[in-house]
Design an enzyme around this catalytic site. Sequence first.
Site, PDB file in Angstrom:
ATOM      1  N   ASN A  12      49.579  17.311  15.159  1.00  0.00           N
ATOM      2  CA  ASN A  12      49.499  18.777  15.097  1.00  0.00           C
ATOM      3  C   ASN A  12      50.371  19.329  13.981  1.00  0.00           C
ATOM      4  O   ASN A  12      51.270  18.644  13.484  1.00  0.00           O
ATOM      5  CB  ASN A  12      50.017  19.418  16.398  1.00  0.00           C
ATOM      6  CG  ASN A  12      49.141  19.111  17.589  1.00  0.00           C
ATOM      7  OD1 ASN A  12      47.929  18.992  17.454  1.00  0.00           O
ATOM      8  ND2 ASN A  12      49.756  18.983  18.752  1.00  0.00           N
ATOM      9  N   GLY A  42      51.553  12.202  19.627  1.00  0.00           N
ATOM     10  CA  GLY A  42      51.330  10.880  19.027  1.00  0.00           C
ATOM     11  C   GLY A  42      52.082  10.745  17.717  1.00  0.00           C
ATOM     12  O   GLY A  42      52.836   9.787  17.499  1.00  0.00           O
ATOM     13  N   ALA A  43      51.907  11.721  16.830  1.00  0.00           N
ATOM     14  CA  ALA A  43      52.550  11.658  15.511  1.00  0.00           C
ATOM     15  C   ALA A  43      54.068  11.680  15.645  1.00  0.00           C
ATOM     16  O   ALA A  43      54.783  10.955  14.938  1.00  0.00           O
ATOM     17  CB  ALA A  43      52.063  12.828  14.653  1.00  0.00           C
ATOM     18  N   GLY A 229      65.014  15.058  31.093  1.00  0.00           N
ATOM     19  CA  GLY A 229      65.720  15.972  30.191  1.00  0.00           C
ATOM     20  C   GLY A 229      67.199  15.629  30.111  1.00  0.00           C
ATOM     21  O   GLY A 229      67.581  14.472  29.899  1.00  0.00           O
ATOM     22  N   GLY A 260      60.847  14.048  24.497  1.00  0.00           N
ATOM     23  CA  GLY A 260      60.046  13.036  25.208  1.00  0.00           C
ATOM     24  C   GLY A 260      59.338  12.113  24.220  1.00  0.00           C
ATOM     25  O   GLY A 260      59.229  10.902  24.443  1.00  0.00           O
ATOM     26  N   ASP A 261      58.844  12.682  23.128  1.00  0.00           N
ATOM     27  CA  ASP A 261      58.160  11.861  22.117  1.00  0.00           C
ATOM     28  C   ASP A 261      59.145  10.885  21.480  1.00  0.00           C
ATOM     29  O   ASP A 261      58.799   9.728  21.196  1.00  0.00           O
ATOM     30  CB  ASP A 261      57.549  12.755  21.029  1.00  0.00           C
ATOM     31  CG  ASP A 261      56.705  13.865  21.622  1.00  0.00           C
ATOM     32  OD1 ASP A 261      56.193  13.693  22.745  1.00  0.00           O
ATOM     33  OD2 ASP A 261      56.581  14.920  20.971  1.00  0.00           O
TER      34      ASP A 261
HETATM   35  O1  RIB Z   1      55.988  17.074  22.514  1.00  0.00           O
HETATM   36  C1  RIB Z   1      56.088  18.064  21.551  1.00  0.00           C
HETATM   37  C2  RIB Z   1      54.759  18.281  20.895  1.00  0.00           C
HETATM   38  O2  RIB Z   1      53.859  18.797  21.845  1.00  0.00           O
HETATM   39  C3  RIB Z   1      54.792  19.292  19.783  1.00  0.00           C
HETATM   40  O3  RIB Z   1      55.073  18.708  18.535  1.00  0.00           O
HETATM   41  C4  RIB Z   1      53.428  19.948  19.859  1.00  0.00           C
HETATM   42  O4  RIB Z   1      52.621  19.682  18.760  1.00  0.00           O
HETATM   43  C5  RIB Z   1      52.803  19.441  21.158  1.00  0.00           C
HETATM   44  O5  RIB Z   1      51.870  18.482  20.925  1.00  0.00           O
END
Ligand code: RIB
Length: 313
Positions: A12, A42-43, A229, A260-261
Site C-alpha cells: 500500500n 506484506g510489504a 502491543g 505487528g508487521d
Molecule cells: O500494519 C500496518 C499497515 O496496515 C499499514 O502500512 C497499512 O497500509 C495497512 O495495511
Amino acid sequence: MAERVVVVGAINTDFVISASRLPAPGETVVGGGLQTFGGGKGANAAVAAARVGARVSLIGAVGADDSGKRALDELSRDKVDTSGVAVLDDEPTGAALIVVDANGENQIALGPGANGAVSAEHVRTALSTLLPTTDVVLVSTEIPLAAVRAAIETTTEARVQCVLNPAPVIARLVDVLPLRPILTPNEIELGDLARAFSGAVAPAGEDKILNQLHRVGEQTQSPVIVTLGGDGCAVRLANGEVERIPARGANSVVDTTGAGDTFNGVFAARLAAGDAIMIAIKTAVVAASISVSAVGARPGMPNAAAIAGVFRE
Ligand code: RIB
C-alpha cells in the site's frame, strides 16, 4: 548465502496525519501535515525481514500508476526482491488513510486496489520458482482468501515452514488452518479466530487471552503467538505450553503502525536463519518495540545491530 524469506501479502501507500486524538464518527480533528509512506502488511513485513539481513522476495500486486512505481522503488532500496509483484493495468495501487494520535495509536481505512486482485494462480506460479530455495513463507491476509489458501497450500506441499499473520481475519480463513501454519494474530484477531471456531468466548482480561490461545491452538495443533502491543506477546506451543514474553526496547511510542508487521518480518527472518521458535519470538518482540519510535510503518524498523544493542543492555 543469507536465508530466504518469501512474503505473500499487500502493498500500500500510507497517507498519514498525526493528531492529538483520533476522530469520533462524524467528527473532524485537525492534525499536522500529511505524510506519505510505503505500507501494506506484506510489504512492511518484507522490509522488516530484509533489514535484519534475510534475503526477501515479495509476492503481491500494485497498480500501473505512480504509487505502484514508488512502492517498488522503495522496496528495492530496502533490498526486497519484487520480481513476484504483478503490475496490474486495471487496478490502482492499494492505499491506506491513517490517523495517529498522541499515544501512537492509529485508525486505518484501507482501499485494497490491486491487492484485491492478487490471484491464486499468480501466487502459485511465483512461489513455485522461489520455494526450492526458501526457508520460511510468511502470509498475511489483506489479499483474497483464494490467494492466501494458494500460498499456504503450495508452501505446505513443498514442506517449507509457513507463518500466517491473520491480519485481518477474513471470511472463511479458518478453512485453511488445518494446514497448520504458525499463527501470529494480535489480540483482536485471536478473539475473531476463537469465535470462528466455537462461538462465544468466556472470561475477561488475562484469562480471556489464555482461554482463546488454547481454544485456537487446540484446533490448529500449531504454535499460536498473540502479539499484545506494549505487553509483548504470549505463545502457546503445539504441545500446549504457554509462555509470556514482555516487550523490551521501546524508548518512546510515537506510532504503533506496522509494529505487528515488524514482529512478523523479523520472526520469519530469524526462523529462516535457524533460531528456535522462542528465540525468534524474543528477537521479534524487541524489533517491534523499537519500531514504534518513528512516524510511519517502516522508518522505525531496526536493523540487526539495533536489536543486538537492546539485548546487551
Ligand atoms: O500494519 C500496518 C499497515 O496496515 C499499514 O502500512 C497499512 O497500509 C495497512 O495495511
